[in-house]
Design an enzyme around this catalytic site. Sequence first.
Site, PDB file in Angstrom:
ATOM      1  N   TYR A 167      -0.125 -28.721  12.824  1.00  0.00           N
ATOM      2  CA  TYR A 167      -1.053 -27.945  12.001  1.00  0.00           C
ATOM      3  C   TYR A 167      -1.190 -28.532  10.609  1.00  0.00           C
ATOM      4  O   TYR A 167      -0.446 -29.441  10.216  1.00  0.00           O
ATOM      5  CB  TYR A 167      -0.629 -26.481  11.938  1.00  0.00           C
ATOM      6  CG  TYR A 167       0.554 -26.175  11.016  1.00  0.00           C
ATOM      7  CD1 TYR A 167       1.848 -26.564  11.347  1.00  0.00           C
ATOM      8  CD2 TYR A 167       0.371 -25.505   9.807  1.00  0.00           C
ATOM      9  CE1 TYR A 167       2.917 -26.279  10.508  1.00  0.00           C
ATOM     10  CE2 TYR A 167       1.432 -25.212   8.964  1.00  0.00           C
ATOM     11  CZ  TYR A 167       2.698 -25.596   9.316  1.00  0.00           C
ATOM     12  OH  TYR A 167       3.758 -25.327   8.475  1.00  0.00           O
TER      13      TYR A 167
ATOM     14  N   ARG B  99       0.379 -25.338  35.244  1.00  0.00           N
ATOM     15  CA  ARG B  99       1.713 -24.755  35.393  1.00  0.00           C
ATOM     16  C   ARG B  99       2.616 -25.187  34.246  1.00  0.00           C
ATOM     17  O   ARG B  99       2.351 -26.170  33.562  1.00  0.00           O
ATOM     18  CB  ARG B  99       2.320 -25.116  36.747  1.00  0.00           C
ATOM     19  CG  ARG B  99       2.461 -26.591  36.984  1.00  0.00           C
ATOM     20  CD  ARG B  99       2.874 -26.899  38.405  1.00  0.00           C
ATOM     21  NE  ARG B  99       3.584 -28.181  38.415  1.00  0.00           N
ATOM     22  CZ  ARG B  99       4.900 -28.302  38.271  1.00  0.00           C
ATOM     23  NH1 ARG B  99       5.658 -27.229  38.161  1.00  0.00           N
ATOM     24  NH2 ARG B  99       5.459 -29.486  38.257  1.00  0.00           N
TER      25      ARG B  99
ATOM     26  N   HIS C 230       7.944 -28.912  31.098  1.00  0.00           N
ATOM     27  CA  HIS C 230       8.207 -29.483  29.779  1.00  0.00           C
ATOM     28  C   HIS C 230       7.460 -30.796  29.566  1.00  0.00           C
ATOM     29  O   HIS C 230       6.913 -31.049  28.504  1.00  0.00           O
ATOM     30  CB  HIS C 230       9.703 -29.721  29.578  1.00  0.00           C
ATOM     31  CG  HIS C 230      10.483 -28.464  29.360  1.00  0.00           C
ATOM     32  ND1 HIS C 230      10.613 -27.488  30.302  1.00  0.00           N
ATOM     33  CD2 HIS C 230      11.173 -28.027  28.283  1.00  0.00           C
ATOM     34  CE1 HIS C 230      11.350 -26.492  29.834  1.00  0.00           C
ATOM     35  NE2 HIS C 230      11.705 -26.801  28.593  1.00  0.00           N
TER      36      HIS C 230
ATOM     37  N   GLU D  32      14.254 -29.822   1.143  1.00  0.00           N
ATOM     38  CA  GLU D  32      13.000 -29.193   0.705  1.00  0.00           C
ATOM     39  C   GLU D  32      13.164 -27.692   0.852  1.00  0.00           C
ATOM     40  O   GLU D  32      14.248 -27.211   1.172  1.00  0.00           O
ATOM     41  CB  GLU D  32      11.817 -29.715   1.516  1.00  0.00           C
ATOM     42  CG  GLU D  32      11.923 -29.482   3.001  1.00  0.00           C
ATOM     43  CD  GLU D  32      10.714 -29.980   3.805  1.00  0.00           C
ATOM     44  OE1 GLU D  32       9.624 -30.141   3.228  1.00  0.00           O
ATOM     45  OE2 GLU D  32      10.873 -30.170   5.022  1.00  0.00           O
TER      46      GLU D  32
END
Length: 287
Positions: free
Chosen positions: A32, A99, A102, A179
């Site tokens: 993102y 389906r 992983h 951070e």
Amino acid sequence: MSTAYLNGTFLPLDQAQVSVMDRGFLFGDGIYEVIPVYNGKLFRLAQHLRRLQNSLDGVRIGNPLSDTEWTAVLTELVARNADSEQAVYLQVTRGAAARRDHAFPADTHPTVFAMSTPAPAVSNIASEAGIKAITLPDIRWQQCDIKAITLLPNVLLRQQAVDAETAEAILIRNGYATEGAASNIFIVHNGVLVTPPKGPSLLPGITRDLVLELAAANGIPFREAGITEQTLGQAEEIWVTSSTREISPVTHLNDRIVANGLPGPLWQRMIRLYQDYTEALRTGKTG
Ligand code: PDD
């Protein structure tokens, strides 16, 4: 209702829907960006699109849009949402598969989603008072330079900060401050501005880079170097930076008052430079 963008279509946010088989939902398999908008202008768009590409490369998702297409989509999204100050959120996931497995499925198309929320300008009054922060062990993975949507550690860390009635958690890994849970950190040490160097233990913040650029352009001494927990504890000033927070001075760290408990002189100088920059962006004098 604000307008969102989903896979090629602009629509009301509450009508935007994705499959429960989307790998973003099942695995947090996506990345993102958050881009602030000042007076309708996207802040450092080229830099955000470059980081987006790096994140996509890092998780092996092909970029579904060219930079020109991203620019068109995001510009239209901003125009369709009326507020002059906004925060644009965009995410790309690996898409929905038939389906759950992983390993990458062979035939998925990335899901592209963007929305915008009104973002009132960061209040000077709030930042003049400074914020409280706590230090916590950095429990995240080892590729924090990828802006992944898989944010459970960051969520838990930020909630611990909120539970302690503070605004941010500063994360410690192997004795060094990396951070914040959702921000980069700076300290002033012996009059020099210091921030940790880029690498896998932190996100290369767009705000961080601008702060360093402004320091370089204005003769403010700075260094990219590791900050030990001990040095953090002795800092003359501590700041956290992000797209949504700009530059926030930390005036309380754990049980300690930082310096005299007020935002420091270098922060006062930097926030003016930063505001001059965003004002120039607002009035179309810079990109
Ligand atoms: N987060 N480090 C982390 C872990 C972050 O999540 C963020 C920003 C930053 C600062 O990056 P930038 O200056 O480019 O915003 C550093 C965004 C705002 C978020 O997750 O909402």
